[in-house]
Design an enzyme around this catalytic site. Structure first.
Site, PDB file in Angstrom:
ATOM      1  N   LYS A 121      -4.358   8.576  -7.389  1.00  0.00           N
ATOM      2  CA  LYS A 121      -5.169   9.715  -6.927  1.00  0.00           C
ATOM      3  C   LYS A 121      -6.388   9.229  -6.129  1.00  0.00           C
ATOM      4  O   LYS A 121      -6.677   9.742  -5.040  1.00  0.00           O
ATOM      5  CB  LYS A 121      -5.614  10.523  -8.145  1.00  0.00           C
ATOM      6  CG  LYS A 121      -6.716  11.516  -7.921  1.00  0.00           C
ATOM      7  CD  LYS A 121      -6.214  12.852  -7.480  1.00  0.00           C
ATOM      8  CE  LYS A 121      -7.365  13.782  -7.131  1.00  0.00           C
ATOM      9  NZ  LYS A 121      -6.945  15.042  -6.595  1.00  0.00           N
ATOM     10  N   LYS A 166     -17.090  13.261  -5.528  1.00  0.00           N
ATOM     11  CA  LYS A 166     -16.728  12.770  -6.868  1.00  0.00           C
ATOM     12  C   LYS A 166     -15.615  11.724  -6.775  1.00  0.00           C
ATOM     13  O   LYS A 166     -15.713  10.643  -7.345  1.00  0.00           O
ATOM     14  CB  LYS A 166     -16.260  13.951  -7.734  1.00  0.00           C
ATOM     15  CG  LYS A 166     -15.662  13.526  -9.067  1.00  0.00           C
ATOM     16  CD  LYS A 166     -14.980  14.667  -9.802  1.00  0.00           C
ATOM     17  CE  LYS A 166     -14.218  14.110 -11.007  1.00  0.00           C
ATOM     18  NZ  LYS A 166     -13.532  15.134 -11.782  1.00  0.00           N
TER      19      LYS A 166
HETATM   20  P1  NAD Z   1     -13.978  23.543 -13.396  1.00  0.00           P
HETATM   21  O1  NAD Z   1     -15.394  23.084 -13.562  1.00  0.00           O
HETATM   22  O2  NAD Z   1     -13.702  24.859 -12.781  1.00  0.00           O
HETATM   23  O3  NAD Z   1     -13.252  23.544 -14.842  1.00  0.00           O
HETATM   24  C1  NAD Z   1     -13.547  22.670 -15.893  1.00  0.00           C
HETATM   25  C2  NAD Z   1     -13.564  23.497 -17.169  1.00  0.00           C
HETATM   26  O4  NAD Z   1     -13.753  22.645 -18.297  1.00  0.00           O
HETATM   27  C3  NAD Z   1     -14.710  24.523 -17.202  1.00  0.00           C
HETATM   28  O5  NAD Z   1     -14.183  25.821 -17.405  1.00  0.00           O
HETATM   29  C4  NAD Z   1     -15.576  24.061 -18.378  1.00  0.00           C
HETATM   30  O6  NAD Z   1     -16.202  25.155 -19.085  1.00  0.00           O
HETATM   31  C5  NAD Z   1     -14.559  23.342 -19.240  1.00  0.00           C
HETATM   32  N1  NAD Z   1     -15.151  22.396 -20.182  1.00  0.00           N
HETATM   33  C6  NAD Z   1     -16.171  21.522 -19.977  1.00  0.00           C
HETATM   34  N2  NAD Z   1     -16.393  20.810 -21.099  1.00  0.00           N
HETATM   35  C7  NAD Z   1     -15.469  21.240 -22.008  1.00  0.00           C
HETATM   36  C8  NAD Z   1     -15.189  20.869 -23.345  1.00  0.00           C
HETATM   37  N3  NAD Z   1     -15.900  19.905 -23.981  1.00  0.00           N
HETATM   38  N4  NAD Z   1     -14.177  21.508 -23.993  1.00  0.00           N
HETATM   39  C9  NAD Z   1     -13.462  22.479 -23.372  1.00  0.00           C
HETATM   40  N5  NAD Z   1     -13.696  22.871 -22.100  1.00  0.00           N
HETATM   41  C10 NAD Z   1     -14.683  22.245 -21.433  1.00  0.00           C
HETATM   42  O7  NAD Z   1     -13.235  22.372 -12.623  1.00  0.00           O
HETATM   43  P2  NAD Z   1     -11.796  22.454 -11.891  1.00  0.00           P
HETATM   44  O8  NAD Z   1     -12.003  22.735 -10.447  1.00  0.00           O
HETATM   45  O9  NAD Z   1     -10.886  23.282 -12.710  1.00  0.00           O
HETATM   46  O10 NAD Z   1     -11.370  20.911 -11.973  1.00  0.00           O
HETATM   47  C11 NAD Z   1     -10.860  20.342 -13.169  1.00  0.00           C
HETATM   48  C12 NAD Z   1     -10.453  18.911 -12.889  1.00  0.00           C
HETATM   49  O11 NAD Z   1      -9.455  18.913 -11.860  1.00  0.00           O
HETATM   50  C13 NAD Z   1     -11.580  18.019 -12.384  1.00  0.00           C
HETATM   51  O12 NAD Z   1     -11.437  16.755 -12.969  1.00  0.00           O
HETATM   52  C14 NAD Z   1     -11.374  17.987 -10.881  1.00  0.00           C
HETATM   53  O13 NAD Z   1     -11.868  16.813 -10.283  1.00  0.00           O
HETATM   54  C15 NAD Z   1      -9.864  18.056 -10.790  1.00  0.00           C
HETATM   55  N6  NAD Z   1      -9.346  18.628  -9.528  1.00  0.00           N
HETATM   56  C16 NAD Z   1      -9.875  19.762  -9.019  1.00  0.00           C
HETATM   57  C17 NAD Z   1      -9.369  20.263  -7.817  1.00  0.00           C
HETATM   58  C18 NAD Z   1      -9.922  21.534  -7.219  1.00  0.00           C
HETATM   59  O14 NAD Z   1      -9.580  21.833  -6.057  1.00  0.00           O
HETATM   60  N7  NAD Z   1     -10.749  22.303  -7.914  1.00  0.00           N
HETATM   61  C19 NAD Z   1      -8.315  19.606  -7.171  1.00  0.00           C
HETATM   62  C20 NAD Z   1      -7.757  18.474  -7.745  1.00  0.00           C
HETATM   63  C21 NAD Z   1      -8.291  17.985  -8.937  1.00  0.00           C
END
Ligand code: NAD
Length: 290
Positions: A162, A237
């Site tokens: 990734k 990030k």
């Molecule tokens: P986001 O911030 O929308 O979601 C993360 C969720 O985790 C939040 O709802 C938060 O409340 C929850 N959370 C935090 N701590 C927690 C805990 N201790 N227990 C339970 N829940 C908890 O982020 P996202 O956009 O959904 O991204 C999630 C992951 O996917 C990240 O690592 C990001 O880098 C990766 N990602 C995101 C994208 C994108 O386009 N958004 C694309 C590829 C990869």
């Protein structure tokens, strides 16, 4: 299957919804109370993990993953799969997998590409590290949440794939944007620039599939005011994770380091936060060399 899903944010919520829609029994937990169609809300990560055949995590970073893993691993049944789909540092992925395996679990790191659109449509690509037995167990779930899952080898290799991919993406997007800005200053029409480069040796996904110039090439966030898409801060990030991994592995990555510095400047000082990562073009078109 009985599935526990922890982290129901922008990505996790639609992924969990797709699993529920396909008929799986999904218990979901998020520290922010989130309601997801078809997913039974529970009050803790441990509760989501108890009795689950697969526990999926979709969390913001490696520190949070380590914390959640420490809670759920003791609650999981031997032989169950801990499947982390977050993007985290390679070390966190490998450490969590080692802890899970020591507790008799199967562990996979399976970060995704495809963004929020791919998560909703069930068309994500998974890059997977971990034992083949775990990959085989999780494969039906990858098939629901995504269109492709590549087994990349041992634990941590999914995260390695990734960040290498996204390091190339960050570098090529910057190169594409600075070339457009140079072409502007040389009086070259953007459509002509696209027509040449997209069919010449400068072509790339950034130019051909996600052109940063509005009105040129296929529809992309540039045609939508640079609303993400893939936000500049997420690129920042991933470039940070790539440099962290490169330092640990003693790999020479000068272009990745330059891309990290530019995206940091863009996000922190140049109004890039909240914009798509292709909005880097705005930065170059508004500057000179000084
Ligand atoms: P986001 O911030 O929308 O979601 C993360 C969720 O985790 C939040 O709802 C938060 O409340 C929850 N959370 C935090 N701590 C927690 C805990 N201790 N227990 C339970 N829940 C908890 O982020 P996202 O956009 O959904 O991204 C999630 C992951 O996917 C990240 O690592 C990001 O880098 C990766 N990602 C995101 C994208 C994108 O386009 N958004 C694309 C590829 C990869």
């Amino acid at each position: 299957m009985k599935i526990g899903f922890i982290g129901l944010g922008n990505m996790g919520a639609p992924m969990a919804a797709n699993l529920a829609k396909a008929g799986h029994s999904v218990r979901g937990f998020d520290t922010a109370s989130v309601v997801v169609d078809g997913v039974e809300p529970v009050n803790s990560a441990t509760e989501a993990a108890e009795g689950a055949e697969v526990v999926i995590t979709m969390l913001p970073n490696g520190d949070i993953l380590r914390k959640v893993a420490a809670e759920v691993i003791p609650a999981m049944e031997k032989g169950a799969v801990l499947l982390d789909c977050s993007t985290v540092d390679v070390d966190s992925a490998r450490d969590v997998a080692a802890e899970a395996e020591a507790a008799g679990l199967l562990a996979l790191d399976a970060p995704v590409s495809g963004g929020i659109g791919g998560a909703s449509a069930g068309t994500l690509t998974f890059m997977v590290g971990g034992a083949p037995e775990g990959f085989a167990k999780a494969k039906p779930l990858f098939d629901i949440m995504g269109q492709k899952a590549v087994h990349c080898g041992a634990s941590g290799n999914g995260q390695a794939a990734k960040i290498c991919n996204n390091m190339i993406l960050g570098v090529t997007m910057i190169a594409t944007c600075e070339a457009f800005a140079l072409a502007d200053k040389l009086g070259l029409d953007r459509q002509a620039m696209f027509d040449v480069v997209s069919t010449s040796s400068g072509y790339s996904w950034s130019m051909n599939a996600y052109c940063p110039a509005p009105g040129i090439g296929p529809h992309s966030p540039a045609d939508n005011g640079y609303t993400p898409g893939f936000a500049a801060e997420l690129m920042l990030k991933d470039l940070g994770l790539a440099q962290q991994a490169a330092e640990g592995a003693d790999a020479d990555t000068p272009m990745g380091a330059a891309a990290l510095a530019l995206y940091r400047q863009f996000v922190e000082d140049e109004d890039g936060r909240g914009r798509d990562f292709s909005a880097m073009l705005l930065r170059f078109e508004s500057r000179g060399r000084g």
